[in-house]
Design an enzyme around this catalytic site. Sequence first.
Site, PDB file in Angstrom:
ATOM      1  N   SER A 128      31.469  33.828  34.983  1.00 12.16           N
ATOM      2  CA  SER A 128      31.168  35.237  34.739  1.00 12.16           C
ATOM      3  C   SER A 128      32.260  35.881  33.906  1.00 12.16           C
ATOM      4  CB  SER A 128      31.050  35.977  36.076  1.00 12.16           C
ATOM      5  OG  SER A 128      30.996  37.371  35.893  1.00 12.16           O
TER       6      SER A 128
ATOM      7  N   TYR B 205      34.804  38.606  43.814  1.00 11.00           N
ATOM      8  CA  TYR B 205      33.749  37.841  43.131  1.00 11.00           C
ATOM      9  C   TYR B 205      34.293  37.191  41.859  1.00 11.00           C
ATOM     10  CZ  TYR B 205      29.928  36.911  39.932  1.00 11.00           C
ATOM     11  OH  TYR B 205      29.102  36.311  39.024  1.00 11.00           O
TER      12      TYR B 205
ATOM     13  N   LYS C  17      35.023  33.042  40.853  1.00 12.39           N
ATOM     14  CA  LYS C  17      34.531  32.358  39.660  1.00 12.39           C
ATOM     15  C   LYS C  17      35.683  31.694  38.899  1.00 12.39           C
ATOM     16  CE  LYS C  17      30.099  32.920  39.900  1.00 12.39           C
ATOM     17  NZ  LYS C  17      29.221  31.742  40.033  1.00 12.39           N
TER      18      LYS C  17
END
Length: 328
Positions: A118, A141, A145
């Site tokens: 991402s 988050y 990643k």
Amino acid sequence: MRVLVTGGAGYIGAHTVRLLVDRGDEVVVLDNLGSGQADRIRDVPFVRMDLAAAPVSEIEAVLRDNAIDAVIHFAAHKQVGESVAKPALYYADNVGAVAKLLMAMENAGVDKLVFSSSAAVYGNASGAISEAALAQPISPYGATKLVGEQIITAAAEAWPLRAASLRYFNVAGAGSAELADTVAFNLIPICLDRIADNQPPVIFGDDYDTADGTCVRDYVHVVDVAEAHLAVLDALPHDPGNIILNVGTGIGTSVREIVDALIEVSGTRLLADVQPRRAGDPAAIVGDINAITAFTGWTARFGVEDIVNSAWDARQSQSASASASAPW
């Protein structure tokens, strides 16, 4: 090619599965259906499994029993806000799934991997961002990643793993109604939900240093993103390594432009409701996609108009189906 797609019942995963099947690859989907929908994958062979919770031996058995050649790994929690509230969950599941999958792949001799990363790894970076930009995520988050990318890179140094990590920008739109994004955590589905409820779409901040004062982002059609996965999978080099690649359009579109387009396509008379800025929103982020184009020849085929129209058409189709199946 025999491809295992983890998270293949999800929004981007299901679009990728559809393209793989359409071109003749043999596909197996692995998903825990936490946020995925089984009806997106039709009759594609399906294994219901939670990668983070499953023993490595069970994941290895899926790879061996289906003679898998390559893996495309989407399965992950992906809500930024939830990750702030539940960081341990995100690290345990997102990072744990990558680690277990890699161990199973090594044991089974599967050496090709495309990882769903991402642009959240760039944190508060702004402007045109290349893969050389400092990766400094500001949410758990995004951090999970980045750690996933790091584990893959380390694995590629330890054994002959051929991998690529794709850093998407703002994925939107729909290839068909049944594959549409049904979870309202991104701008376009959030706005469509509000319009459907006869509420004005919201813009957070109109005093940024941009042409119209609203944030600028790189919106990329989900079909383009799915096609990028196939292009990268096909282009993986014979030498081990983990190639980091942005997936976007290289074109910035303002939030105001997106909202105005949604208002127009929906035919509503609602006007956007401008609210104060949200903390941490950079003014403009656009992906530099020169690397993926040089590596594969891939570029995005669809523009913002295609994204907005496809999202609206999918929403209308879903509403019509729901009305047709509703009881009298």
